[in-house]
Design an enzyme around this catalytic site. Structure first.
Site: not given
Ligand code: ADP
Ligand code: TRP
Length: 331
Positions: A111, A194, A197
């Protein structure tokens, strides 16, 4: 029965990656554990949303949780800010969280790099708030993605530090619940491995996206110039298209396009057309439920109230015990 806690950031609509990575597993876990799933709206304040955005994002998350099959009768489904006990525990944990360890946290360092103008104390203490979320229910397991493992490690540090400091065996040390092999990673439409968003809005397909939006996004997905010799290795963006197909299309459709690729006869346009229709077929039931729930404020209010009551009963018990352990006494 094991206690499971997990939160999801309320930053807008859920995409297929969130569903496959997290929510679908929450839906399975609610059958066999005592689950607490919440919408992390306190956490979202680190990005300073407007009051309207804050509320709309919480509503979207609640609607989409429900549309995905989280059952408020089975799991405790609540909004983090409906639990003032969490902010009390956050305050108490912060007294024993050290600047050095908070500053070393990877997500904090990230951050500082990405938003140097908004390095607030909420970001620094994000791990103590997350620890409070988890240990307020004395959780054993926390289903999270790989990116959250360091936060969970810090949760264990804070929990065991409390136990040691007050010579009690009060908080269990929660472990990450990783779905390992079962976990299906959904790749992005932008060629990245992956779907995310936060990295790139256009790489993601949202559960609420209408068919025409899905068609447009898939048709624009990154591919390459096509194979020039039989059995050519696939580039990452093309691998992504095939991986999406393996998640959303039938095995025979997948095989059909794979054979075309092998013979250098593939036309990505045809493949994308088929893929978008298969994704639309998959997401349509979700979108329909989302549209119904969005209009049902009475039901949403009932769900949030019931979740808050159940979560508060659990949190209140923990907080009362903690206050006693720490030495707060009334006269
Ligand atoms: P974005 O980048 O689109 O905001 P993220 O990949 O950071 O999405 O994930 C958003 C939410 O989904 C987060 O709270 C994350 O912890 C959850 N999440 C993503 N992948 C997993 C996973 N493999 N198992 C559990 N939770 C996940
Ligand atoms: N930090 C998590 C994320 O970014 C969200 C979250 C907040 C969480 N509190 C939690 C996850 C407690 C698990 C348990 O996705």
């Amino acid at each position: 029965m094991e206690i499971v806690v997990s939160g999801i950031r309320s930053t807008g609509n859920l995409h297929l990656g969130n569903y496959f990575g997290a929510i679908r597993n929450f839906v399975k876990m609610q059958e066999k554990n005592q689950c607490f799933f919440f919408i992390a709206d306190y956490h979202s304040l680190t990005t300073h949303p407007t009051p309207e955005d804050l509320h709309n994002n919480v509503k979207t998350a609640l609607v989409e949780f429900l549309a995905c099959g989280l059952n408020p009768e089975k799991a405790t489904l609540y909004v983090q800010s409906d639990l003032p006990e969490v902010s009390e525990l956050y305050l108490l944990l912060n007294m024993n969280a050290y600047l050095g360890e908070l500053e070393r946290c990877t997500s904090f360092k990230e951050k500082i790099r990405t938003q140097p103008k908004n390095v607030n104390a909420g970001l620094l203490t994000y791990p103590t708030l997350m620890a409070a979320d988890i240990i307020i229910h004395k959780a054993h397991k926390v289903p999270v993605g790989k990116d959250q493992e360091q936060h969970l490690e810090m949760t264990r540090t804070f929990a065991s530090r409390f136990n040691r400091m007050y010579k009690v065996n009060f908080f269990p040390e929660p472990v990450a619940y990783n779905f390992g092999e079962e976990l299906e990673k959904i790749p992005g439409l932008d060629g990245s491995p992956k779907m995310s968003k936060s990295e790139n809005e256009n790489s993601a397909i949202f559960l609420a996206d209408p068919p025409e939006v899905i068609r447009k996004k898939v048709m624009r997905a990154v591919s390459d110039t096509g194979p020039t010799k039989p059995n050519q290795l696939k580039s990452q963006p093309v691998k992504n298209l095939f991986q999406l197909m393996s998640a959303f299309s039938t095995p025979s459709t997948l095989k059909h396009f794979d054979d075309l690729y092998t013979r250098c006869e593939i036309r990505y346009g045809d493949m994308k057309k088929q893929l978008s229709e298969d994704i639309i077929a998959y997401t349509t039931p979700f979108r329909e439920k989302i549209e119904l729930l969005e209009r049902d404020d009475i039901y949403l209010r009932k769900v949030a109230k019931m979740g808050a009551e159940k979560a508060r009963a659990s949190a209140d018990k923990t907080i009362k015990e903690i206050r006693k352990i720490i030495g707060f006494k009334s006269f």
